[in-house]
Design an enzyme around this catalytic site. Structure first.
Site, PDB file in Angstrom:
ATOM      1  N   PHE A 131      -1.372  -1.489  -4.605  1.00  0.00           N
ATOM      2  CA  PHE A 131      -2.354  -2.209  -4.242  1.00  0.00           C
ATOM      3  C   PHE A 131      -3.067  -2.966  -5.588  1.00  0.00           C
ATOM      4  O   PHE A 131      -3.349  -2.110  -6.511  1.00  0.00           O
ATOM      5  CB  PHE A 131      -3.365  -1.498  -3.287  1.00  0.00           C
ATOM      6  CG  PHE A 131      -4.493  -2.187  -2.923  1.00  0.00           C
ATOM      7  CD1 PHE A 131      -4.062  -2.713  -1.367  1.00  0.00           C
ATOM      8  CD2 PHE A 131      -5.683  -2.380  -3.390  1.00  0.00           C
ATOM      9  CE1 PHE A 131      -5.423  -3.472  -0.745  1.00  0.00           C
ATOM     10  CE2 PHE A 131      -6.639  -3.280  -2.569  1.00  0.00           C
ATOM     11  CZ  PHE A 131      -6.525  -3.725  -1.358  1.00  0.00           C
ATOM     12  N   ASP A 199      -3.604   8.010  -4.733  1.00  0.00           N
ATOM     13  CA  ASP A 199      -4.594   7.129  -3.895  1.00  0.00           C
ATOM     14  C   ASP A 199      -4.266   7.283  -2.591  1.00  0.00           C
ATOM     15  O   ASP A 199      -2.656   7.204  -2.336  1.00  0.00           O
ATOM     16  CB  ASP A 199      -4.121   5.564  -4.517  1.00  0.00           C
ATOM     17  CG  ASP A 199      -5.009   4.627  -3.801  1.00  0.00           C
ATOM     18  OD1 ASP A 199      -5.438   4.912  -2.544  1.00  0.00           O
ATOM     19  OD2 ASP A 199      -5.472   4.024  -4.350  1.00  0.00           O
ATOM     20  N   TYR A 224     -13.198   3.659   4.823  1.00  0.00           N
ATOM     21  CA  TYR A 224     -13.257   2.423   5.980  1.00  0.00           C
ATOM     22  C   TYR A 224     -11.920   2.166   6.657  1.00  0.00           C
ATOM     23  O   TYR A 224     -11.960   1.350   7.792  1.00  0.00           O
ATOM     24  CB  TYR A 224     -13.829   1.141   5.534  1.00  0.00           C
ATOM     25  CG  TYR A 224     -13.342   0.644   4.229  1.00  0.00           C
ATOM     26  CD1 TYR A 224     -12.006  -0.124   4.233  1.00  0.00           C
ATOM     27  CD2 TYR A 224     -13.872   0.802   3.006  1.00  0.00           C
ATOM     28  CE1 TYR A 224     -11.667  -0.638   3.347  1.00  0.00           C
ATOM     29  CE2 TYR A 224     -13.339   0.155   1.845  1.00  0.00           C
ATOM     30  CZ  TYR A 224     -11.960  -0.464   2.130  1.00  0.00           C
ATOM     31  OH  TYR A 224     -11.447  -1.160   0.781  1.00  0.00           O
ATOM     32  N   LYS A 225     -10.827   2.715   6.246  1.00  0.00           N
ATOM     33  CA  LYS A 225      -9.584   2.444   6.894  1.00  0.00           C
ATOM     34  C   LYS A 225      -9.469   3.591   8.201  1.00  0.00           C
ATOM     35  O   LYS A 225     -10.211   3.492   8.932  1.00  0.00           O
ATOM     36  CB  LYS A 225      -8.421   2.584   5.916  1.00  0.00           C
ATOM     37  CG  LYS A 225      -8.653   1.305   5.059  1.00  0.00           C
ATOM     38  CD  LYS A 225      -7.614   1.416   3.685  1.00  0.00           C
ATOM     39  CE  LYS A 225      -8.058  -0.104   2.838  1.00  0.00           C
ATOM     40  NZ  LYS A 225      -7.365   0.308   1.521  1.00  0.00           N
ATOM     41  N   ARG A 369       1.993  -6.750   9.030  1.00  0.00           N
ATOM     42  CA  ARG A 369       1.670  -5.485   9.000  1.00  0.00           C
ATOM     43  C   ARG A 369       0.989  -4.940  10.152  1.00  0.00           C
ATOM     44  O   ARG A 369      -0.041  -5.656  10.627  1.00  0.00           O
ATOM     45  CB  ARG A 369       0.894  -5.136   7.800  1.00  0.00           C
ATOM     46  CG  ARG A 369       0.700  -3.775   7.482  1.00  0.00           C
ATOM     47  CD  ARG A 369       0.133  -3.600   5.962  1.00  0.00           C
ATOM     48  NE  ARG A 369      -1.294  -4.059   6.213  1.00  0.00           N
ATOM     49  CZ  ARG A 369      -2.377  -3.628   5.232  1.00  0.00           C
ATOM     50  NH1 ARG A 369      -2.126  -2.803   4.413  1.00  0.00           N
ATOM     51  NH2 ARG A 369      -3.421  -4.022   5.491  1.00  0.00           N
TER      52      ARG A 369
END
Ligand code: PLP
Length: 410
Positions: A131, A199, A224-225, A369
């Site tokens: 990322f 991560d 927040y995921k 995705r």
């Protein structure tokens, strides 16, 4: 059946949902009726009781309690307290997780602390497909000679040497959904004398994680995921207890001080995980994560994993029937909770699906995705989403020019 012989049916989906032990969690979330939400890996859904928690913090704790709430409403303890509540989700014993700042900022803190724990070594290894913020944050580190898997060498083994101080990898790759073997990789890194930073943004809340058992040194992750803490929810940071006394993180603000209210002119780090804190927490967003963790307190992570793999396998069988190539590993044990499909018109296809209320996302250059969040996505949702995808492709509606226009956030 439009998918052809061998593809599962909607009846198959309903049969799987009928015996789903997590089926009851769907009603603990507020989702729009006309939406199939397959993007909880980017922004999790709203837990039904979160608005009440936010209201309480705003009206009662802030409005009435005012500054007294730092003590009386437990505001001061929230970074450590939410860390304790989150710890079981990442396999961490007490006292090793704090909630604070963003993932990007926490990466800077743990990477710098880890580099400083390996004086005499100067190389940081990461992966070219990481990322971007993970890679960008490594560019700000001093000193660091950075080498990337997939650019400076094909594999971790190619790059590890006696100058390697730190390795930073994503547990689940954000684009492909590939899941790393945390125990094996951590062992490989330790064998080279380096420290391992994980991560967890795309694995926390999607599968069981065993940081302590794997011997991980540091980790960071998102609120927040999959955790559903709300837009801009604070992130978290893990530091193994064995490093606490020696670890020196660079953002030495007063919340990480041993005695913040002594107002001393000199910095002295708190003992334990508290030394990784920096400044005043954004408490309104802490309230969202606080509410989200109420839901997680009732969740069995083995069930999350079983349902996640059932959902992704089901979707893969349906999209295989459409002839779409995937960049996600086909072996269940090697993937997280998403399926990424390639298509030349990936961006427009995703937009056409969103126009039909099926929300997934696009990742450059050509990946569609779809994230599957076991708490609120059913097999019937998966079936309906795949059916919408089949129709969008078969009708060619994705070629409509309006689906090619890009917003600032993709
Ligand atoms: C989502 C995500 C981030 C987000 O970082 P922020 O600081 O919250 O913007 C970082 N790393 C990975 C791997 C992610 O998936």
């Amino acid at each position: 059946m439009s998918q052809g012989a061998g593809a599962p049916t909607r009846e198959d989906a309903l049969a799987l949902d009928a015996v789903d032990p997590l089926g009851g969690f769907r009603e603990r979330f507020t989702l729009p009726k006309d939406v199939l939400y397959l993007d909880g890996n980017s922004l999790g859904a709203l837990p039904a009781h979160t608005p009440e928690r936010l209201r309480r913090m705003v009206e009662e704790e802030w409005g009435n309690g005012l500054i007294r709430s730092w003590n009386e409403a437990g505001w001061y303890d929230l970074p450590r307290g939410l860390g304790e509540r989150l710890a079981p989700l990442v396999g961490a014993a007490s006292g090793q997780v704090v909630v604070c700042d963003s993932t990007s900022v926490n990466l800077f803190k743990v990477l710098t602390a880890a580099m400083r724990l390996r004086p005499g070594r100067s190389t940081l290894i990461s992966e070219v497909g990481s990322f971007p913020t993970d890679l960008y944050m490594t560019e700000g580190l001093v000193p660091a000679r950075r080498r990337l898997i997939g650019r400076d060498g094909d594999s971790l083994a190619d790059l590890l040497d006696d100058d390697t101080a730190v390795v930073l990898l994503s547990h689940v790759d954000y684009r492909t959904g590939r899941l790393q073997d945390m125990a094996a990789v951590t062992e490989q890194v330790h064998a080279a004398g380096a420290l391992m930073v994980w991560d967890l943004c795309h694995s926390v809340g999607a599968l069981p994680i065993e940081l302590d058992a794997c011997g991980a040194d540091f980790a960071v992750g998102c609120g927040y995921k999959y955790l559903n803490g709300g837009p801009g929810a604070p992130a978290f940071l893990y530091a193994a207890a064995r490093h606490h006394d020696a670890a020196r993180q660079p953002l030495t603000g007063w919340f990480g001080h041993a005695e913040p209210f002594a107002m001393s002119p000199d910095y002295a780090p708190a003992t334990g995980i508290g030394r990784f804190l920096t400044g005043t927490p954004p408490l309104l967003s802490f309230a969202g994560l606080d509410a989200a963790l109420d839901v997680w307190a009732d969740v069995d992570l083995e069930r999350i994993r079983a349902k996640s793999l059932s959902l992704t396998s089901f979707f893969l069988r349906l999209t295989d029937a459409l002839g779409l190539p995937t960049v996600t590993p086909r072996t269940p044990a090697e993937r997280g909770s998403q399926i990424s499909l390639r298509h030349e018109g990936a961006y427009a296809v995703v937009q056409a699906l969103i126009a039909r209320g099926v929300i997934g996302d696009f990742r450059a250059p050509d990946v569609m995705r779809f994230g599957f969040t076991p708490l609120y996505v059913s097999h019937a949702d998966v079936f309906d989403a795949a059916e919408a995808l089949r129709e969008v492709l078969a009708s060619g509606e994705w070629r409509d020019p309006r689906f090619a226009q890009r917003g600032a956030v993709t």
